[in-house]
Structures are given as structure tokens and as C-alpha cells.
Design an enzyme around this catalytic site. Sequence first.
Site, PDB file in Angstrom:
ATOM      1  N   ASP A  31       9.178 -83.354 120.398  1.00  0.00           N
ATOM      2  CA  ASP A  31       9.191 -84.826 120.071  1.00  0.00           C
ATOM      3  C   ASP A  31      10.090 -85.583 121.134  1.00  0.00           C
ATOM      4  OD1 ASP A  31       8.888 -87.488 119.964  1.00  0.00           O
ATOM      5  OD2 ASP A  31       8.999 -87.705 117.540  1.00  0.00           O
ATOM      6  N   GLY A  47      13.164 -90.132 113.342  1.00  0.00           N
ATOM      7  CA  GLY A  47      13.053 -90.337 111.697  1.00  0.00           C
ATOM      8  C   GLY A  47      12.931 -88.936 111.306  1.00  0.00           C
TER       9      GLY A  47
HETATM   10  C1  LIG Z   1       1.748 -88.021 114.536  1.00  0.00           C
HETATM   11  C2  LIG Z   1       2.652 -88.982 114.155  1.00  0.00           C
HETATM   12  C3  LIG Z   1       3.621 -89.128 114.859  1.00  0.00           C
HETATM   13  C4  LIG Z   1       4.588 -90.187 114.561  1.00  0.00           C
HETATM   14  C5  LIG Z   1       5.656 -90.415 115.499  1.00  0.00           C
HETATM   15  C6  LIG Z   1       6.255 -91.695 115.708  1.00  0.00           C
HETATM   16  C7  LIG Z   1       7.488 -91.656 116.825  1.00  0.00           C
HETATM   17  C8  LIG Z   1       8.801 -91.488 115.927  1.00  0.00           C
HETATM   18  C9  LIG Z   1       9.676 -92.513 116.130  1.00  0.00           C
HETATM   19  C10 LIG Z   1      10.916 -92.544 115.311  1.00  0.00           C
HETATM   20  O1  LIG Z   1      11.178 -91.316 114.696  1.00  0.00           O
HETATM   21  S1  LIG Z   1      11.614 -94.019 115.066  1.00  0.00           S
HETATM   22  C11 LIG Z   1      12.978 -93.418 114.087  1.00  0.00           C
HETATM   23  C12 LIG Z   1      12.755 -93.645 112.592  1.00  0.00           C
HETATM   24  N1  LIG Z   1      12.304 -94.834 112.063  1.00  0.00           N
HETATM   25  C13 LIG Z   1      13.082 -95.822 112.046  1.00  0.00           C
HETATM   26  O2  LIG Z   1      14.127 -95.767 112.348  1.00  0.00           O
HETATM   27  C14 LIG Z   1      12.491 -96.901 111.188  1.00  0.00           C
HETATM   28  C15 LIG Z   1      13.447 -97.606 110.045  1.00  0.00           C
HETATM   29  N2  LIG Z   1      12.787 -98.687 109.353  1.00  0.00           N
HETATM   30  C16 LIG Z   1      13.010-100.066 110.027  1.00  0.00           C
HETATM   31  O3  LIG Z   1      13.453-100.175 110.796  1.00  0.00           O
HETATM   32  C17 LIG Z   1      12.159-100.936 109.060  1.00  0.00           C
HETATM   33  O4  LIG Z   1      12.223-100.499 107.919  1.00  0.00           O
HETATM   34  C18 LIG Z   1      10.855-101.319 109.786  1.00  0.00           C
HETATM   35  C19 LIG Z   1       9.858-100.314 109.893  1.00  0.00           C
HETATM   36  C20 LIG Z   1      11.103-101.943 111.302  1.00  0.00           C
HETATM   37  C21 LIG Z   1      10.442-102.566 108.963  1.00  0.00           C
HETATM   38  O5  LIG Z   1      11.189-103.493 108.477  1.00  0.00           O
HETATM   39  P1  LIG Z   1      10.652-104.916 108.554  1.00  0.00           P
HETATM   40  O6  LIG Z   1      11.943-105.703 107.998  1.00  0.00           O
HETATM   41  O7  LIG Z   1       9.788-105.522 109.774  1.00  0.00           O
HETATM   42  O8  LIG Z   1       9.628-104.719 107.135  1.00  0.00           O
HETATM   43  P2  LIG Z   1       9.511-105.556 105.875  1.00  0.00           P
HETATM   44  O9  LIG Z   1       9.330-107.101 106.221  1.00  0.00           O
HETATM   45  O10 LIG Z   1      10.522-105.165 104.809  1.00  0.00           O
HETATM   46  O11 LIG Z   1       7.979-105.216 105.300  1.00  0.00           O
HETATM   47  C22 LIG Z   1       7.017-105.583 106.082  1.00  0.00           C
HETATM   48  C23 LIG Z   1       5.666-104.808 105.252  1.00  0.00           C
HETATM   49  O12 LIG Z   1       5.957-103.446 105.704  1.00  0.00           O
HETATM   50  C24 LIG Z   1       6.338-102.499 104.817  1.00  0.00           C
HETATM   51  N3  LIG Z   1       7.214-101.637 105.465  1.00  0.00           N
HETATM   52  C25 LIG Z   1       8.223-101.925 105.650  1.00  0.00           C
HETATM   53  N4  LIG Z   1       9.052-100.759 106.005  1.00  0.00           N
HETATM   54  C26 LIG Z   1       8.241 -99.749 105.945  1.00  0.00           C
HETATM   55  C27 LIG Z   1       8.172 -98.449 106.377  1.00  0.00           C
HETATM   56  N5  LIG Z   1       9.528 -97.764 106.758  1.00  0.00           N
HETATM   57  N6  LIG Z   1       7.063 -97.514 106.123  1.00  0.00           N
HETATM   58  C28 LIG Z   1       6.175 -98.063 105.697  1.00  0.00           C
HETATM   59  N7  LIG Z   1       5.964 -99.440 105.334  1.00  0.00           N
HETATM   60  C29 LIG Z   1       6.986-100.029 105.563  1.00  0.00           C
HETATM   61  C30 LIG Z   1       6.570-103.181 103.639  1.00  0.00           C
HETATM   62  O13 LIG Z   1       6.314-102.749 102.492  1.00  0.00           O
HETATM   63  C31 LIG Z   1       5.897-104.515 103.946  1.00  0.00           C
HETATM   64  O14 LIG Z   1       4.512-104.469 103.264  1.00  0.00           O
HETATM   65  P3  LIG Z   1       4.239-105.382 101.936  1.00  0.00           P
HETATM   66  O15 LIG Z   1       5.268-104.898 100.950  1.00  0.00           O
HETATM   67  O16 LIG Z   1       4.573-106.752 102.438  1.00  0.00           O
HETATM   68  O17 LIG Z   1       2.845-104.958 101.802  1.00  0.00           O
END
Ligand SMILES: CCCCCCC/C=C/C(=O)SCCNC(=O)CCNC(=O)[C@H](O)C(C)(C)COP(=O)(O)OP(=O)(O)OC[C@H]1O[C@@H](n2cnc3c(N)ncnc32)[C@H](O)[C@@H]1OP(=O)(O)O
Length: 314
Positions: free
Chosen positions: A213, A236
Amino acid sequence: MAPSSKPAAAVDPEAVLSHTFPEVSFAYDERDVALYALGVGACGADAVDEKELHFVYHRDGQPHIKALPSFASLFPNKNSNGLGFVNVPGLNFDASLLLHGQQYIEIYKAIPSRTNAVNKVKVAGLHDKGKATILELETTTYVKDSGEVLCMNRSTIYLRGAGGFSDSSRPYSYASYPADQVSRVSIPNLAPSAVYEDQTRQSQALLYRLSGDYNPLHSDPMVAQVAGFTRPILHGLCSLGFATRAVIKKFCNGDPTAVKSIFGRFLLHVYPGETLVTEMWLEGQRVLYQTKVKERNRAVLSGYVLLKHIPSSL
Ligand SMILES: CCCCCCC/C=C/C(=O)SCCNC(=O)CCNC(=O)[C@H](O)C(C)(C)COP(=O)(O)OP(=O)(O)OC[C@H]1O[C@@H](n2cnc3c(N)ncnc32)[C@H](O)[C@@H]1OP(=O)(O)O
């Protein structure tokens, strides 16, 4: 365009859901398996750890090295470096703002330490969250020669700034799978059954990226800043590998074949060098876990690992 026309929506759900991805063939061997294990911290605190050495070395030779079950999470990276979805028609987003939201992995067969394999990919979910769009991709991996199904990965990708494409007052939401498979786990209000602490290295993401990655968010300070972070963040799936290792160590006596499925939701970014403390609770055959960053006392990952059986020693 007439001045009153609405701007084109960033996401066209029909176009996204009807997209077909090409099949992707790939191969890996014991060296990849061992490099991954080092990338997620195996033997990081003890180079002769008897529950982990077999993930990186075996006295009887390379073929005896065992793959961690979370090694399977690398397979979707084979689809155009994991970013095969960047060019999906109808999906317009700023790639510098994407974050990995969740990962769900089902393992049907012990992950071999070398094989030739094929990925079949489809869109499994698409959700309008207003400030973001969530895309879910399902990658099923087959052994090339036998056609046996090895595992399935469902990757949830959180596309910041790309939401708001729904027409009606009801936000668009589509999923092809049962909701309870990947719902956020509730952490019990009880003392954990086990706790495991791991120190990530400053160079953790630089080592982990060699497993395939190469997203510069994890290595390039300027790219990380544009994405809103003070410095490059950990992948992640690297944190998920640390948590899975903790479960295998504490509940499976180091046996990677005891794992049936793995789920993780990324709650907050991790900076390489931080200390990960994974708390675990045994609930039936599931180990619920929550990983916190010790330095900031913040939960960064939570989920579960479903086991085939509970070892009799527990
Ligand atoms: C083939 C696939 C390959 C994919 C590779 C992608 C590239 C890799 C990149 C990485 O590794 S990045 C590093 C790992 N990830 C992170 O560090 C992310 C950590 N999380 C965050 O920073 C936050 O949780 C967020 C994702 C920015 C979301 O925070 P935010 O405050 O914007 O969300 P909320 O207001 O709480 O919720 C809004 C809405 O979204 C839903 N939700 C929140 N978080 C997630 C999540 N992690 N996964 C899925 N859904 C999420 C949440 O439930 C809300 O929905 P509703 O409940 O309102 O319907």
C-alpha cells in the site's frame, strides 16, 4: 449551462453500482508473508517470541512460515494498488481526502504461505452521509488453480467532502449484505478479559507500505498535511494487523488458523511511534476489542475477531 442549473452531483449511484471491475491475478510467497508480519509488529518486542516467530521464520525452512489471517487484508491492494475504484465512472472525489473507514474479512481456508490467486471485485455498498460518501468494495479471492474460495474482504472507504448527492430528503444508502455483519461493536462496561500493549515504530508505516500500500498519505509529510494531519499516519490495515495479532496471542496461543472472520472500524488516525493498547473481551466465540493510543488516551480502532473455537486452555 443555464445559471439556475444544479451543479453535477459528485456521485451518480446508478453508474457506480453498475460498474464492473476486471479480475486481477496475483501471486505471493513466504517472503511477503514474513514482511507483512514484521510490518504489523510481529516479534517487535521479542525476536524469539514463541507465539510469533513462526510468522517470520521457521527452523524447517520458509515453506513452514505461517500467514497471519489479517495478511488476507492485503489482497484488495492487488486491484490497481488498492485504488482501482479511483476511476469508477460516476464517482468523483478528492483522493487526497479519502480515509479507510472499516474492514471486514471472512476467511474460508487457512491462508497459505504462498499461492497464485485471483480477485473478483464488486461494489457492495454506497451511502450518502452528507459531508462524505461511503463506498464499500467486496473483493473475493480464489486460489487460481483449484478455484477454491480463500477469503472475502469488504473494504469501507470514507470519501470526505464527496457526499450530498441524494435527490430526495432521504439520504441514499445501498448495501448488498446483512447490516449486523459490520455494525459498530458496543464495548462492554466490564474489565477486559485481556489487554495487550504494543509499541509501534516511528518507521512502522514505511515498513508496512512495502507490503503493497504505497499511498503517500503514510510516507509523505506534504501529502499528510493536505489531508489534514500533522505528519504521515499509519495505514488503517496496519493497526488492524496489530489488533489481530493481539487477539491471536491472547486467545489462540499463536495459532492463526483459529480465526474465522475479522472486523475493524477505524475511529481515529494513529501516528507511527504511538503505543497501541488493545483491550479484549470474550463474548461467545467472538473476541470484541478496542485499541487505544496510550499517549493520547483515544480509541482508534474497535471491532471483533470471530474464532472457530475457543482454546480449551481459556
Ligand atoms: C480496496 C480498498 C482499499 C482502501 C484503502 C484506502 C486507503 C487507506 C487509507 C488509510 O489507511 S487512512 C488511515 C486509517 N483510517 C483512519 O485513520 C480513519 C479514522 N477515522 C476517522 O478519522 C473518522 O472516524 C472519520 C472516518 C473521518 C469519520 O469521522 P466523522 O467525524 O466525519 O464522522 P461522524 O460524523 O462521526 O459520522 C458520519 C457518518 O459516517 C459514519 N462513519 C463514521 N466513521 C466511520 C467509519 N470509520 N467507517 C464507516 N462509517 C463511518 C457514521 O456512522 C455516520 O453515519 P450515520 O450514523 O450518521 O448514518
